[in-house]
Design a protein around this motif. Sequence first.
Motif, PDB file in Angstrom:
ATOM      1  N   ARG A 184     -63.728   7.474  50.881  1.00 51.66           N
ATOM      2  CA  ARG A 184     -63.528   6.510  51.699  1.00 51.66           C
ATOM      3  C   ARG A 184     -63.751   5.237  51.030  1.00 51.66           C
ATOM      4  N   GLU A 185     -64.467   4.947  49.929  1.00 57.37           N
ATOM      5  CA  GLU A 185     -64.878   3.956  49.326  1.00 57.37           C
ATOM      6  C   GLU A 185     -63.906   3.817  48.390  1.00 57.37           C
ATOM      7  N   MET A 186     -62.712   4.452  48.351  1.00 60.28           N
ATOM      8  CA  MET A 186     -61.674   4.442  47.083  1.00 60.28           C
ATOM      9  C   MET A 186     -62.264   5.123  45.893  1.00 60.28           C
ATOM     10  N   THR A 187     -62.883   5.958  45.769  1.00 60.58           N
ATOM     11  CA  THR A 187     -63.511   6.476  44.585  1.00 60.58           C
ATOM     12  C   THR A 187     -63.004   8.016  44.347  1.00 60.58           C
ATOM     13  N   VAL A 188     -62.215   8.235  43.072  1.00 58.10           N
ATOM     14  CA  VAL A 188     -61.960   9.604  42.764  1.00 58.10           C
ATOM     15  C   VAL A 188     -62.872  10.355  42.447  1.00 58.10           C
ATOM     16  N   PHE A 189     -63.245  11.576  42.860  1.00 52.85           N
ATOM     17  CA  PHE A 189     -64.213  12.606  42.791  1.00 52.85           C
ATOM     18  C   PHE A 189     -63.707  13.950  41.938  1.00 52.85           C
ATOM     19  N   ASP A 190     -62.496  14.137  42.184  1.00 53.93           N
ATOM     20  CA  ASP A 190     -61.955  15.309  41.607  1.00 53.93           C
ATOM     21  C   ASP A 190     -60.366  15.350  41.620  1.00 53.93           C
ATOM     22  N   TRP A 191     -59.749  15.501  40.412  1.00 55.69           N
ATOM     23  CA  TRP A 191     -58.338  15.288  40.337  1.00 55.69           C
ATOM     24  C   TRP A 191     -57.765  16.442  39.317  1.00 55.69           C
ATOM     25  N   GLN A 192     -57.135  17.280  39.751  1.00 51.83           N
ATOM     26  CA  GLN A 192     -56.294  18.411  38.733  1.00 51.83           C
ATOM     27  C   GLN A 192     -55.424  19.303  39.570  1.00 51.83           C
ATOM     28  N   GLN A 193     -54.870  20.122  38.798  1.00 53.72           N
ATOM     29  CA  GLN A 193     -53.813  20.906  39.340  1.00 53.72           C
ATOM     30  C   GLN A 193     -54.075  22.306  38.764  1.00 53.72           C
ATOM     31  N   LEU A 194     -53.156  23.238  39.420  1.00 51.39           N
ATOM     32  CA  LEU A 194     -53.605  24.780  38.836  1.00 51.39           C
ATOM     33  C   LEU A 194     -51.770  25.294  38.877  1.00 51.39           C
ATOM     34  N   GLU A 195     -51.546  26.121  37.731  1.00 50.20           N
ATOM     35  CA  GLU A 195     -50.427  26.725  37.712  1.00 50.20           C
ATOM     36  C   GLU A 195     -50.348  27.826  38.644  1.00 50.20           C
ATOM     37  N   CYS A 196     -49.172  28.173  39.243  1.00 51.26           N
ATOM     38  CA  CYS A 196     -48.878  28.942  40.127  1.00 51.26           C
ATOM     39  C   CYS A 196     -47.645  30.012  39.691  1.00 51.26           C
ATOM     40  N   PRO A 197     -48.011  31.015  38.906  1.00 53.26           N
ATOM     41  CA  PRO A 197     -47.052  31.790  38.085  1.00 53.26           C
ATOM     42  C   PRO A 197     -45.944  32.338  39.171  1.00 53.26           C
ATOM     43  N   SER A 198     -46.238  32.811  40.194  1.00 53.48           N
ATOM     44  CA  SER A 198     -45.359  33.539  41.200  1.00 53.48           C
ATOM     45  C   SER A 198     -44.468  32.858  41.890  1.00 53.48           C
ATOM     46  N   GLN A 310     -60.330  -4.630  35.980  1.00 52.96           N
ATOM     47  CA  GLN A 310     -60.453  -5.389  37.283  1.00 52.96           C
ATOM     48  C   GLN A 310     -61.782  -5.200  37.602  1.00 52.96           C
ATOM     49  N   LYS A 311     -62.428  -6.260  38.408  1.00 51.59           N
ATOM     50  CA  LYS A 311     -63.834  -6.072  38.815  1.00 51.59           C
ATOM     51  C   LYS A 311     -63.763  -5.709  40.081  1.00 51.59           C
ATOM     52  N   ILE A 312     -62.608  -5.692  40.888  1.00 48.41           N
ATOM     53  CA  ILE A 312     -62.637  -4.780  42.059  1.00 48.41           C
ATOM     54  C   ILE A 312     -61.332  -3.978  41.904  1.00 48.41           C
ATOM     55  N   PRO A 313     -61.248  -2.837  41.666  1.00 49.59           N
ATOM     56  CA  PRO A 313     -59.895  -2.173  41.583  1.00 49.59           C
ATOM     57  C   PRO A 313     -59.481  -1.682  42.935  1.00 49.59           C
ATOM     58  N   ARG A 314     -58.224  -1.245  42.660  1.00 52.89           N
ATOM     59  CA  ARG A 314     -57.549  -0.596  43.841  1.00 52.89           C
ATOM     60  C   ARG A 314     -58.364   0.654  43.993  1.00 52.89           C
ATOM     61  N   LEU A 315     -58.648   1.422  42.900  1.00 52.91           N
ATOM     62  CA  LEU A 315     -59.214   2.853  43.030  1.00 52.91           C
ATOM     63  C   LEU A 315     -59.975   2.781  41.947  1.00 52.91           C
ATOM     64  N   ASN A 316     -61.290   3.645  42.041  1.00 49.21           N
ATOM     65  CA  ASN A 316     -62.389   3.514  41.045  1.00 49.21           C
ATOM     66  C   ASN A 316     -62.123   5.310  40.487  1.00 49.21           C
ATOM     67  N   PHE A 317     -61.880   5.166  39.288  1.00 49.87           N
ATOM     68  CA  PHE A 317     -61.879   6.487  38.373  1.00 49.87           C
ATOM     69  C   PHE A 317     -63.140   6.747  37.633  1.00 49.87           C
ATOM     70  N   PRO A 318     -63.731   8.004  37.794  1.00 49.13           N
ATOM     71  CA  PRO A 318     -64.838   8.220  36.617  1.00 49.13           C
ATOM     72  C   PRO A 318     -64.592   8.172  35.386  1.00 49.13           C
ATOM     73  N   GLN A 346     -50.622   9.924  47.402  1.00 46.21           N
ATOM     74  CA  GLN A 346     -50.898  10.350  48.898  1.00 46.21           C
ATOM     75  C   GLN A 346     -52.269   9.943  49.629  1.00 46.21           C
ATOM     76  N   ALA A 347     -53.528  10.102  48.580  1.00 52.06           N
ATOM     77  CA  ALA A 347     -54.760   9.806  49.113  1.00 52.06           C
ATOM     78  C   ALA A 347     -54.977   8.412  49.217  1.00 52.06           C
ATOM     79  N   VAL A 348     -54.470   7.684  48.454  1.00 49.11           N
ATOM     80  CA  VAL A 348     -54.644   6.308  48.456  1.00 49.11           C
ATOM     81  C   VAL A 348     -53.879   5.582  49.712  1.00 49.11           C
ATOM     82  N   ALA A 349     -52.569   6.104  49.790  1.00 50.49           N
ATOM     83  CA  ALA A 349     -51.713   5.683  50.996  1.00 50.49           C
ATOM     84  C   ALA A 349     -52.574   6.034  52.372  1.00 50.49           C
ATOM     85  N   PHE A 350     -52.990   7.219  52.398  1.00 51.27           N
ATOM     86  CA  PHE A 350     -53.766   7.717  53.420  1.00 51.27           C
ATOM     87  C   PHE A 350     -54.851   6.522  53.860  1.00 51.27           C
ATOM     88  N   TYR A 351     -55.812   6.005  53.205  1.00 48.23           N
ATOM     89  CA  TYR A 351     -56.716   5.245  53.198  1.00 48.23           C
ATOM     90  C   TYR A 351     -56.066   3.859  53.665  1.00 48.23           C
TER      91      TYR A 351
END
Length: 359
Positions: A184-198, A310-318, A346-351
């Motif tokens: 909710r504080e616009m911080t990214v905790f995890d961000w990844q993808q997984l291949e789906c061969p089928s 930026q001092k106050i960014p739109r989104l905080n990345f680790p 989509q996550a940013v737009a949601f909040y």
Amino acid sequence: MESTGQSLGLPGLFRDRRPRHGCLPELEPRYLQCTCCWRSQIPMAGFETLNDTLTSSSCKSLDACYTSEQRGVILQLLNNATESELASVKLLRGRKCVNIVDYRTKNGPFKTLESLVNVPLLKHKSAVIVFNSILNPQKKEKKVKIQLAKFIRPEVDRSWLEEANTIVSIVCGTDKIAWAHVGREMTVFDWQQLECPSFLKGTYLASCYLNDVSAVVSHLPSADFYVVEKCAISLQNTTLFPVMAHMRTVEAMLFALLEPRNHHPESNLPPRVLNMMRVAVGRHFELMVGESRTSGAQTVRQMMTDSVTQKIPRLNFPKSLLVKYRNSFQVGRRNGGEELCDALLQAVAFYELLSGSSS
């Protein structure tokens, strides 16, 4: 033998059942009669009664319909309100409010309510609506639930969404599934993808799809809500039907695997899995060109840069995610990580849309 109409106490109701040759039968003016058999008749209200009602209502003076105090309130507004203030009254938008000001300028203030009908475009019926609107102004309340319904399915009470600490945004592609875990504080905790061969291979065996989707679900972090992207693919484009069937299949499996099985239907708890409209996210970030959505890679790259500069960014990345994806999402790359970008946007737009609808 007496007619049926006379036995019922309706004299003349069935008089002259058979029409004379070459002319219509004699009819009672207060009945509607079937033109096929000339037997069925339906009583109707007298025209003179209707005329009396219309005449009495139209001839009644407008001033006599209101008390002296009400007339004072109405005339006070009509004689002193500006064009913009008059436009806020029901039926007075556009040319009508201009005509009222012009009439006041040429003829002086309104002395009676009846004089308002002399203004062009304002007649007796519309004047009554205007007067009632002045006496009983309706306050426009923000319908937040409708605003939320524009991009969230199913509808969830805003209080539940505002209390959510984290969400997992999920986007399905043709060969992979990406997700972004954002707080909710616009911080990214995890961000990844997984291949789906089928995906989109062979005969689309349900068991193969289930294995790939289950593998993704096993990697997803815990969150208050799981937001799955809802694509808008036109049914008229038959060439995209296999893609639409693929998206709907994966979406249904995600809903089935992520929604708690012990969720009682009568409980007041909201659904755990939600849909978010892809078009709504595209419009929020101005990525729509007509009905098509363009890539959001440049927007994501800018967010990553602002997170450092930026001092106050739109989104905080680790730092770990910045290092991992610093060379990704380059223009011209064949695999630019569109699913990753879409999941994050989509996550940013949601909040941001939730915050905007509650303000």
